[in-house]
Design a protein around this motif. Structure first.
Motif, short mmCIF file in Angstrom:
data_model
loop_
_atom_site.label_atom_id
_atom_site.label_comp_id
_atom_site.label_asym_id
_atom_site.label_seq_id
_atom_site.Cartn_x
_atom_site.Cartn_y
_atom_site.Cartn_z
N GLY A 1 0.82 -1.20 0.00
CA GLY A 1 0.00 0.00 0.00
C GLY A 1 0.85 1.25 0.00
N ASP A 2 0.18 2.40 0.03
CA ASP A 2 0.88 3.67 0.12
C ASP A 2 1.73 3.68 1.39
OD1 ASP A 2 -0.51 4.39 -2.15
OD2 ASP A 2 -1.88 5.74 -1.12
N VAL A 3 2.81 4.44 1.34
CA VAL A 3 3.71 4.54 2.49
C VAL A 3 3.85 5.99 2.90
CG1 VAL A 3 4.98 2.44 1.86
CG2 VAL A 3 5.81 4.66 1.10
N GLY A 4 4.29 6.19 4.11
CA GLY A 4 4.50 7.54 4.63
C GLY A 4 5.95 7.79 4.95
N VAL A 5 6.32 9.06 4.91
CA VAL A 5 7.65 9.50 5.31
C VAL A 5 7.49 10.60 6.34
CG1 VAL A 5 9.75 10.66 4.55
CG2 VAL A 5 8.73 8.89 3.11
N LEU A 6 8.06 10.39 7.51
CA LEU A 6 8.07 11.42 8.55
C LEU A 6 9.30 12.28 8.34
CD1 LEU A 6 7.10 9.24 11.64
CD2 LEU A 6 5.61 10.69 10.24
N THR B 1 3.56 1.39 5.65
CA THR B 1 4.86 1.55 6.30
C THR B 1 5.16 3.03 6.47
OG1 THR B 1 5.59 -0.42 5.08
CG2 THR B 1 7.31 0.89 6.13
N LEU B 2 5.90 3.34 7.52
CA LEU B 2 6.42 4.69 7.74
C LEU B 2 7.93 4.63 7.71
CD1 LEU B 2 4.31 6.17 10.67
CD2 LEU B 2 4.36 6.94 8.30
N PHE B 3 8.53 5.61 7.04
CA PHE B 3 9.99 5.75 6.98
C PHE B 3 10.36 7.11 7.55
CE2 PHE B 3 9.09 2.75 3.63
CZ PHE B 3 10.11 1.83 3.73
N THR B 4 11.57 7.20 8.04
CA THR B 4 12.14 8.47 8.43
C THR B 4 13.66 8.36 8.30
OG1 THR B 4 12.04 10.27 10.07
CG2 THR B 4 12.41 8.04 10.93
N ALA B 5 14.32 9.48 8.31
CA ALA B 5 15.78 9.51 8.32
C ALA B 5 16.19 10.44 9.45
CB ALA B 5 16.33 10.01 6.99
N THR B 6 17.19 10.03 10.19
CA THR B 6 17.64 10.84 11.31
C THR B 6 19.15 10.93 11.34
OG1 THR B 6 17.57 11.12 13.72
CG2 THR B 6 17.54 8.85 12.91
N THR B 7 19.64 12.10 11.67
CA THR B 7 21.08 12.28 11.85
C THR B 7 21.44 12.11 13.33
OG1 THR B 7 20.82 14.67 12.07
CG2 THR B 7 21.33 13.82 9.88
N GLY B 8 20.42 11.97 14.18
CA GLY B 8 20.66 11.76 15.60
C GLY B 8 20.55 10.28 15.95
N GLY B 9 20.40 10.01 17.22
CA GLY B 9 20.32 8.63 17.68
C GLY B 9 19.02 7.93 17.33
#
Length: 174
Positions: free
Chosen positions: A90-95, A128-136
Motif C-alpha cells: 500500500g501507500d507509504v509515509g515519510v516522517l 509503512t512509515l519511513f524516516t531519516a535521522t542524523t541523531g540517535g
C-alpha cells in the motif's frame, strides 16, 4: 544488509502529556512559524534548509503543537507516497522535519507529535512509515521503528537523501 520492516507492536507507555494544546494540522498561514521553529535545526545540520515557499506548499503535511505565545512548540511532517509499481504494498509515509523547540524538549512534545503521526498514518491505511535521522533516533526506536535499507523506501524520497549528512533510515509497519 536489508532488514525487514518491523510490524507495529506494543507502544511504550504514554509519557505524561505536556500541559496545553494538542497537535493539530498545520495551515498555510503556519509557514512562517514552521520555518522559524525549523531554523535552528537546519543551521545545526540536523535538518535540511527549506525555503518559506516550501513550508507554505507542504503545510498540510504537518502536525504542530502551538505555544502559548503563538509560536510553535513542535512540528512533524507526514508525506504520503503511492506504492511503488509492482510492490504489491500500500501507500507509504515519510516522517520528516521533526523538531521540538529547545525549551520544550524532554517534556513529551515529541512523543505527542509522533503518536499523532502514527494515528494519522493508520487512519490513512499507510502500510509503512519511513524516516531519516542524523541523531540517535531513540524516540523512533522506542515507538517501534528499526533500521531499514533506503532501497525499501519511496524512491523519490530515498534518492533525495544527502549521504554527506550521514542520516540513518528507520522504518516501521503501521
Amino acid at each position: 544488509m536489508t532488514l525487514a520492516v518491523p510490524r507495529p507492536g506494543a507502544l511504550p507507555p504514554h509519557t505524561a502529556a505536556p500541559a496545553g494544546p494538542r497537535p493539530r494540522g498545520a495551515r498555510r498561514a503556519d509557514a512562517v512559524a514552521l520555518k522559524a521553529l525549523s531554523g535552528p535545526f537546519a543551521r545545526s545540520g540536523a535538518l535540511r534548509e527549506r525555503p518559506l515557499a516550501r513550508y507554505a506548499a507542504d503545510a498540510s503535511d504537518f502536525l504542530v503543537v502551538d505555544a502559548p505565545d503563538g509560536s510553535l512548540d513542535g512540528c512533524l511532517g507526514l508525506g504520503v507516497h503511492p506504492a511503488e509499481p509492482g510492490s504489491g504494498g500500500g501507500d507509504v509515509g515519510v516522517l520528516y522535519n521533526f523538531c521540538v523547540a529547545a525549551h520544550r524538549q524532554g517534556r513529551g512534545v515529541g512523543a505527542l507529535l509522533l503518536r499523532a503521526a502514527l494515528d494519522e498514518a493508520a487512519g490513512r491505511s499507510l502500510s509503512t512509515l519511513f524516516t531519516a535521522t542524523t541523531g540517535g533516533g531513540g524516540l523512533f526506536l522506542r515507538h517501534g521503528f528499526a533500521p531499514a535499507c533506503a532501497r525499501l523506501a519511496p524512491a523519490a524520497w530515498a534518492g533525495a537523501l544527502d549521504p554527506r549528512r550521514g542520516a540513518r533510515v528507520l522504518a516501521r509497519g503501521v
